[in-house]
Design a protein around this motif. Structure first.
Motif, short mmCIF file in Angstrom:
data_model
loop_
_atom_site.label_atom_id
_atom_site.label_comp_id
_atom_site.label_asym_id
_atom_site.label_seq_id
_atom_site.Cartn_x
_atom_site.Cartn_y
_atom_site.Cartn_z
N TYR A 41 -11.91 -9.14 -52.63
CA TYR A 41 -10.51 -9.37 -52.80
C TYR A 41 -9.81 -7.98 -52.77
O TYR A 41 -10.60 -6.91 -52.97
CB TYR A 41 -10.30 -9.61 -54.63
CG TYR A 41 -10.42 -11.12 -54.86
CD1 TYR A 41 -9.39 -11.92 -55.15
CD2 TYR A 41 -11.85 -11.54 -55.14
CE1 TYR A 41 -9.52 -13.23 -55.13
CE2 TYR A 41 -11.92 -12.92 -55.26
CZ TYR A 41 -10.76 -13.84 -55.67
OH TYR A 41 -11.00 -15.17 -55.98
N ILE A 42 -8.67 -8.00 -52.40
CA ILE A 42 -7.79 -6.83 -52.58
C ILE A 42 -6.81 -6.57 -53.40
O ILE A 42 -5.80 -7.56 -53.42
CB ILE A 42 -7.13 -6.46 -51.11
CG1 ILE A 42 -7.94 -6.68 -49.80
CG2 ILE A 42 -6.18 -5.28 -50.72
CD1 ILE A 42 -9.31 -5.61 -49.96
N ASP A 43 -6.88 -5.72 -54.36
CA ASP A 43 -5.93 -5.63 -55.37
C ASP A 43 -4.65 -4.90 -55.00
O ASP A 43 -4.52 -3.92 -54.11
CB ASP A 43 -6.51 -4.62 -56.40
CG ASP A 43 -5.59 -4.60 -57.69
OD1 ASP A 43 -5.76 -5.44 -58.72
OD2 ASP A 43 -4.78 -3.66 -57.93
N VAL A 44 -3.34 -5.47 -55.42
CA VAL A 44 -2.06 -4.96 -55.01
C VAL A 44 -1.33 -4.83 -56.26
O VAL A 44 -0.79 -5.36 -57.03
CB VAL A 44 -1.40 -6.08 -54.01
CG1 VAL A 44 0.22 -5.49 -53.69
CG2 VAL A 44 -2.24 -6.56 -52.99
N ASN A 45 -1.11 -3.49 -56.35
CA ASN A 45 -0.49 -3.16 -57.59
C ASN A 45 0.90 -2.13 -57.13
O ASN A 45 0.67 -1.04 -56.63
CB ASN A 45 -1.34 -2.26 -58.46
CG ASN A 45 -0.78 -1.86 -59.71
OD1 ASN A 45 0.52 -1.34 -59.74
ND2 ASN A 45 -1.41 -1.70 -60.93
N CYS A 46 1.97 -2.26 -57.69
CA CYS A 46 3.09 -1.40 -57.43
C CYS A 46 3.91 -1.15 -58.63
O CYS A 46 5.15 -1.03 -58.55
CB CYS A 46 4.11 -2.04 -56.28
SG CYS A 46 4.61 -3.62 -56.33
N GLY A 47 3.16 -1.09 -59.75
CA GLY A 47 3.81 -1.12 -60.91
C GLY A 47 4.50 0.50 -61.38
O GLY A 47 5.46 0.44 -62.13
#
Length: 113
Positions: A41-47
Motif C-alpha cells: 500500500y502507498i500512504d498518501v497524506n497532505c494534512g
C-alpha cells in the motif's frame, strides 16, 4: 502481511515542495520506489495543506496512481479529504489510515464505492 510505504506525506520537505510546484514526476517516482521496495500500500497524506487539503489530496492521488499499481492508504483526519482521495481510488481496495471523532462529532463518509 501488508507493508505501507509512508514517504508521500507533505510533512516531509521534498514532498511538500513537489506538491507546491506540482512536480508530478517526483511524486510518481517516490510511489514507484516504495512499490519496488515491497510496499503493498502507498500512504498518501497532505494534512499540512489544511486550507487546500481536498485539492492537494486529489492531485497527489492522481499522481501516485500513475506511478504505481498497488492500492493506496488515504491518510487524513479531514472527512472531505478522505472522500476526495477515496473516490479517486474506486477501482482499487483503498485503506483509510486516519479519522478523528473530535468533540463528539461523527464524521460520515459519502462514498459511492
Amino acid at each position: 502481511m501488508e507493508i505501507i510505504g509512508e514517504l508521500i506525506n507533505t510533512s516531509r520537505k521534498l514532498i511538500s515542495e513537489a506538491v507546491k510546484k506540482k512536480d508530478g514526476q517526483y511524486i510518481k517516482d517516490i510511489a514507484k520506489l516504495q512499490q519496488d521496495s515491497g510496499a503493498t500500500y502507498i500512504d498518501v497524506n497532505c494534512g499540512t495543506f489544511m486550507q487546500t487539503e481536498v485539492e492537494a489530496m486529489e492531485w497527489l492521488v492522481d499522481n501516485v496512481l500513475q506511478g504505481c499499481s498497488v492500492p493506496l492508504c488515504i491518510d487524513s483526519p479531514n472527512p472531505l479529504a478522505l472522500n476526495a482521495g477515496l473516490k479517486k481510488t474506486q477501482k482499487d481496495k483503498p485503506m483509510i489510515n486516519s479519522l478523528k471523532l473530535e468533540g463528539g462529532n461523527v464524521w460520515k463518509l459519502n462514498l459511492d464505492l
